[in-house]
Design an enzyme around this catalytic site. Structure first.
Site, PDB file in Angstrom:
ATOM      1  N   LEU A 466      43.098  99.158  14.662  1.00 47.42           N
ATOM      2  CA  LEU A 466      43.995  98.420  13.774  1.00 47.42           C
ATOM      3  C   LEU A 466      45.366  98.339  14.453  1.00 47.42           C
ATOM      4  O   LEU A 466      46.281  99.104  14.155  1.00 47.42           O
ATOM      5  CB  LEU A 466      44.089  99.155  12.431  1.00 47.42           C
ATOM      6  CG  LEU A 466      44.446  98.338  11.199  1.00 47.42           C
ATOM      7  CD1 LEU A 466      44.345  99.198   9.952  1.00 47.42           C
ATOM      8  CD2 LEU A 466      45.802  97.686  11.280  1.00 47.42           C
ATOM      9  N   GLU A 468      47.622  95.133  16.400  1.00 48.35           N
ATOM     10  CA  GLU A 468      47.577  93.727  16.817  1.00 48.35           C
ATOM     11  C   GLU A 468      48.020  93.532  18.268  1.00 48.35           C
ATOM     12  O   GLU A 468      47.495  92.661  18.970  1.00 48.35           O
ATOM     13  CB  GLU A 468      48.412  92.863  15.864  1.00 48.35           C
ATOM     14  CG  GLU A 468      47.781  92.661  14.483  1.00 48.35           C
ATOM     15  CD  GLU A 468      47.796  93.889  13.592  1.00 48.35           C
ATOM     16  OE1 GLU A 468      48.531  94.858  13.893  1.00 48.35           O
ATOM     17  OE2 GLU A 468      47.066  93.908  12.588  1.00 48.35           O
ATOM     18  N   GLN A 490      43.740  89.195  11.772  1.00 45.37           N
ATOM     19  CA  GLN A 490      43.135  89.114  10.443  1.00 45.37           C
ATOM     20  C   GLN A 490      43.949  88.283   9.455  1.00 45.37           C
ATOM     21  O   GLN A 490      43.408  87.513   8.678  1.00 45.37           O
ATOM     22  CB  GLN A 490      42.953  90.534   9.924  1.00 45.37           C
ATOM     23  CG  GLN A 490      41.990  90.677   8.808  1.00 45.37           C
ATOM     24  CD  GLN A 490      41.563  92.129   8.646  1.00 45.37           C
ATOM     25  OE1 GLN A 490      42.323  92.963   8.147  1.00 45.37           O
ATOM     26  NE2 GLN A 490      40.356  92.448   9.080  1.00 45.37           N
ATOM     27  N   PHE A 491      45.245  88.463   9.459  1.00 48.90           N
ATOM     28  CA  PHE A 491      46.152  87.691   8.615  1.00 48.90           C
ATOM     29  C   PHE A 491      47.379  87.336   9.445  1.00 48.90           C
ATOM     30  O   PHE A 491      47.932  88.214  10.114  1.00 48.90           O
ATOM     31  CB  PHE A 491      46.629  88.509   7.399  1.00 48.90           C
ATOM     32  CG  PHE A 491      45.571  88.745   6.369  1.00 48.90           C
ATOM     33  CD1 PHE A 491      45.387  87.868   5.308  1.00 48.90           C
ATOM     34  CD2 PHE A 491      44.749  89.862   6.446  1.00 48.90           C
ATOM     35  CE1 PHE A 491      44.407  88.100   4.350  1.00 48.90           C
ATOM     36  CE2 PHE A 491      43.772  90.100   5.496  1.00 48.90           C
ATOM     37  CZ  PHE A 491      43.603  89.214   4.442  1.00 48.90           C
ATOM     38  N   ASP A 493      50.221  87.124   8.508  1.00 53.53           N
ATOM     39  CA  ASP A 493      51.303  88.014   8.074  1.00 53.53           C
ATOM     40  C   ASP A 493      51.394  89.280   8.925  1.00 53.53           C
ATOM     41  O   ASP A 493      52.415  89.958   8.915  1.00 53.53           O
ATOM     42  CB  ASP A 493      51.069  88.414   6.621  1.00 53.53           C
ATOM     43  CG  ASP A 493      50.683  87.210   5.771  1.00 53.53           C
ATOM     44  OD1 ASP A 493      51.511  86.748   4.996  1.00 53.53           O
ATOM     45  OD2 ASP A 493      49.538  86.711   5.932  1.00 53.53           O
ATOM     46  N   HIS A 538      50.008  88.143   2.419  1.00 48.06           N
ATOM     47  CA  HIS A 538      48.694  87.547   2.694  1.00 48.06           C
ATOM     48  C   HIS A 538      48.750  86.028   2.625  1.00 48.06           C
ATOM     49  O   HIS A 538      47.720  85.384   2.632  1.00 48.06           O
ATOM     50  CB  HIS A 538      47.642  88.050   1.698  1.00 48.06           C
ATOM     51  CG  HIS A 538      47.403  89.515   1.783  1.00 48.06           C
ATOM     52  ND1 HIS A 538      48.153  90.438   1.096  1.00 48.06           N
ATOM     53  CD2 HIS A 538      46.508  90.228   2.519  1.00 48.06           C
ATOM     54  CE1 HIS A 538      47.721  91.652   1.387  1.00 48.06           C
ATOM     55  NE2 HIS A 538      46.729  91.548   2.252  1.00 48.06           N
TER      56      HIS A 538
END
Ligand SMILES: Cc1ncc(C[n+]2csc(CCOP(=O)(O)OP(=O)(O)O)c2C)c(N)n1
Ligand SMILES: [Mg+2]
Length: 738
Positions: A466, A468, A490-491, A493, A538
């Protein structure tokens, strides 16, 4: 009897000739000194040239020379891979770079092999030596080195993937690899404070990668001492718990001891036993750079102590003491270095400078243009089997999520260089559950990669930590080696931890190395709001931050067919691509389409007129497209105003010709987007229309966008913040009446 006759002096010389210094021969020690001395003298000459204003920056490798030579002697030039940092001058010399080449970078010459005059001195890049272009952000090389090592391992397991192929990026991306190659990455003591360093250790350790981490600890990061930087003052103590590592801590001013440490560390990596961590204590006798004066924060006493450990004098004394070279021999060697260096300086100062009109070269691939007709093919839904198990099903309209998944699957089938990773992208990391069919598998929080691990194996589709930066940094290293990572954030944000890699690394590799290297990775990102309940973290957009980055292609499809065609172009092209997938559009009824076949591509930078009109143009993209269409249809029904809706589809490059054609036709234009208004994507388009199409306009250029806030949770707030069909309707109506 024979011994009594032997001259004792000759016997000593004979013995010493055979004497080995941790495996180094006397000749190698002389060579080590020659490289170290050359390195120091290049620094000295650069300092002089800077004072004479003939070069514009200087940062030295002084005090670090023994480390570079030990690394250069134990690793293989043009075979192993190197992610050095700016103090690695002696390493580069040991691997085969010349002082002349270094001086070309210092003067910023056209023929500078590192960067063609684009980077500061000591920013090494020698494609022939596998020395990969480095940047200035401290520590950003670490995750790339990890990705580089992963690529080497991947190609060893999939040798077929290394073959050249025509018709896509592979034609221009040669792959070389060796099953036992090692990746070297170095950094200073201060840089070990960067998060990316720890992310790199974590992955190298966990995947048992052959990465040699070299910490060159000179006890300072500019003016910040190591005890302030590092808890407890010693990085070796902190990293000792990482599994699979071989650890070495050594006096990096002693070439023999350092060579021995490198020999052990390299052997560990080369044997495939895991990564190694070599912590070398060195000195920094020349301040941080020529812009720094260490007398401001280091007293004379401390500096004097350091000088006593200078690796150049130390090695010189060693050679004399051991009888390897006498003073005359040293003088001869040094004079030769000086003479050669003088010639190199003279030549470099005469070297032609780069032409100013070349500055835009190599922002993108010069070989493969993703805006060209080569990337334009027709949909062929009837022939398709891959989207579903039978042709009948494939012809059914599918969602954007389905078509992205099908496109990924077909491309993985076609190109074995594609690997996919990110958070949750695997079906199931604990493979046995999949094999025993105990579970169905996840395949992404939005299920976009569903089934791909099961089909293509866990070395092609896997979960990342986890982190980025870890995802994008590793992808950059892999892509540099010739893999095609298609990774997922994943997002949107949560893209920000990867920002250093996305802004300063991935899109710059080609430009800053003057086309010496490239890193055409694809970063897929779930973006956008209209989710009801997504809230701040999100639902954001923010694409203009990325369209502001030269070298990065930014794509934002609004429907299933475009997503499939553009994703294929993204994967097959030779540039890095940020592929923005709107979460709200993943499974909408709007824009469904049958799978267009395994070769369907849409060129970048080509807009689509999704509704023709004559009275007003709306330039938009993403989730605003269906909303603009809804508003346009209402305006036509109620007021007979014919609105032309143009879907940009690709934001960088964008289709200026299509915009201009539409505005010339309608003379009224609204630029609409979901991201907030101020400094948003629309500002650039509006400015360009005002500038170049002024005489065609019958009304001001208007923008419709989100409020300058974040996206809120409660649906009434979200509705008020994001542009709705009603807002678009009002804006269109007002402008048509202007
Ligand atoms: C991310 C980032 N932050 C700050 C800087 C400015 N900077 C350049 S070198 C440096 C110190 C590096 O110290 P260290 O890692 O110990 O390496 P050394 O220069 O001592 O060899 C700093 C703060 C930078 N280049 N990159
Ligand atoms: Mg330091």
């Amino acid at each position: 009897m024979a011994t009594t006759k032997t001259d004792p002096k000759a016997a000593l010389a004979e013995r010493e000739a055979g004497k080995s210094y941790e495996g180094l021969t006397r000749q190698q020690l002389i060579e080590a000194y020659r490289i170290m001395y050359t390195s120091r003298r290049v620094d000295d000459r650069e300092i002089l040239l800077k004072r004479q204003q003939k070069i514009f920056f200087q940062i030295s490798g002084a005090g670090h020379e023994a480390v570079g030579v030990a690394a250069g002697f134990t690793l293989k030039s043009g075979y192993d891979w190197f992610y050095p940092y700016y103090r690695d001058r002696s390493l580069c010399l040991a691997l085969g770079a010349t002082p002349y080449e270094m001086l070309l970078e210092a003067v910023g010459a056209a023929d500078d092999p590192n960067s063609g005059g684009r980077q500061m001195p000591s920013h090494w890049s020698y494609p022939k030596l596998n020395i990969v272009t480095q940047s200035s952000p401290t520590g950003s090389q670490v995750l790339q080195a990890v990705g580089c090592a992963e690529a080497g391992r991947y190609f060893a397991a999939h040798p077929e993937a290394a073959k050249q192929a025509s018709a896509d990026y592979r034609q221009f991306k040669d792959v070389i690899f060796h099953g036992d190659e090692v990746t070297y990455v170095s950094l200073g003591d201060g840089t070990t404070s960067e998060g990316e360093f720890w992310e790199g250790l974590n992955t190298a350790s966990n995947r048992k990668l052959p990465v040699l981490f070299v910490i060159q600890d000179n006890e300072y990061a500019i003016s910040v001492p190591v005890e302030v930087q590092t808890a407890g003052g010693n990085i070796s103590r902190l990293v000792a718990g990482f599994p699979n590592f071989h650890f070495e801590e050594v006096d990096g001013t002693d070439p023999v001891a350092t060579y021995a440490a490198f020999t052990r560390a390299v052997a560990h990596c080369r044997a495939g036993s895991g990564p190694a961590f070599l912590h070398a204590h060195v000195i920094r006798p020349y301040s941080h750079s020529l812009s720094d004066d260490e007398r401001l924060y280091r007293p004379e006493s401390e500096r004097r102590e350091e000088v006593a450990r200078d690796p150049i004098t130390r090695t010189q004394m060693f050679l004399i003491r051991e009888g390897i070279l006498d003073e005359k021999g040293i003088n001869q060697l040094e004079k030769q270095v000086e003479d050669d260096l003088q010639a190199a300086v003279d030549q470099a100062l005469e070297a032609p400078l780069p032409a100013p009109d070349t500055v835009e070269r190599y922002v993108y691939s010069p070989d493969l243009d993703p805006t060209s007709p080569a990337f334009s093919t027709q949909p062929a839904p009837a022939t398709v089997q891959a989207a579903a198990n039978d042709g009948k099903k494939a012809a059914q309209p599918k969602t954007m999520a389905d078509l992205i998944n099908a496109t990924l699957r077909d491309e993985m089938q076609r190109d074995e260089r594609i690997v996919m990773f990110g958070e949750d992208v695997a079906d199931c990391s604990r493979e046995q559950y999949l094999e025993q069919k105990l579970i169905k598998g996840k395949g992404g929080v939005f299920k976009l990669t569903s089934g791909l691990q099961a089909e293509f194996g866990s070395d092609r589709v896997f979960n990342s930590p986890l982190a980025e930066a870890n995802i994008v940094g590793r992808a950059t290293g892999m892509a540099t080696r010739g893999l095609k990572p298609v990774v997922e954030i994943q997002f949107f944000d949560y893209i920000w931890p990867a920002m250093m890699q996305l802004r300063d690394e991935l899109p710059l590799i080609r430009w800053r190395s003057n086309n010496g290297f490239s890193a055409p990775a694809v970063v897929r990102v779930a973006i956008g709001g209209y989710l009801t309940g997504g809230a701040i973290y999100h639902s954001q957009c923010g694409e203009s931050i990325f369209t502001h980055i030269p070298g990065l292609r930014v794509v934002f499809p609004s429907n299933a067919l475009d997503a499939a065609g553009l994703l294929r172009t993204a994967i097959r092209c030779a540039d890095p691509v940020l592929f923005l997938e709107h979460k709200r559009l993943y499974r909408e009824t709007f824009g469904r389409a049958p799978y267009p076949g395994p070769d369907y591509m849409i060129p970048f930078g080509k807009a689509k007129v999704v509704q023709p009109g004559t009275d007003l143009s709306v330039i938009t993209y993403g989730a605003v497209v269906p909303r603009a269409l809804q508003a346009a249809q209402k305006l036509e029904r109620e007021h007979s105003v014919k609105v032309e809706v143009l879907d940009l589809r690709c934001l960088s490059p964008f289709d200026w010709e299509a915009i201009a054609a539409s505005v010339r036709k309608t003379s009224r234009v609204i630029v609409a987007h979901e991201d907030s208004l101020s400094w948003g994507y629309g500002a650039e388009i509006a400015a360009r229309i005002a500038d170049e199409l002024f005489e065609y306009l019958d009304a001001p250029v208007r923008r419709v966008a989100a409020k300058d806030t974040f996206v809120a949770y409660q649906p009434v707030l979200e509705d008020a913040i994001l542009p709705q069909a009603d807002d678009l309707f009002q804006a269109m109506k007002n402008l048509s009446e202007f």
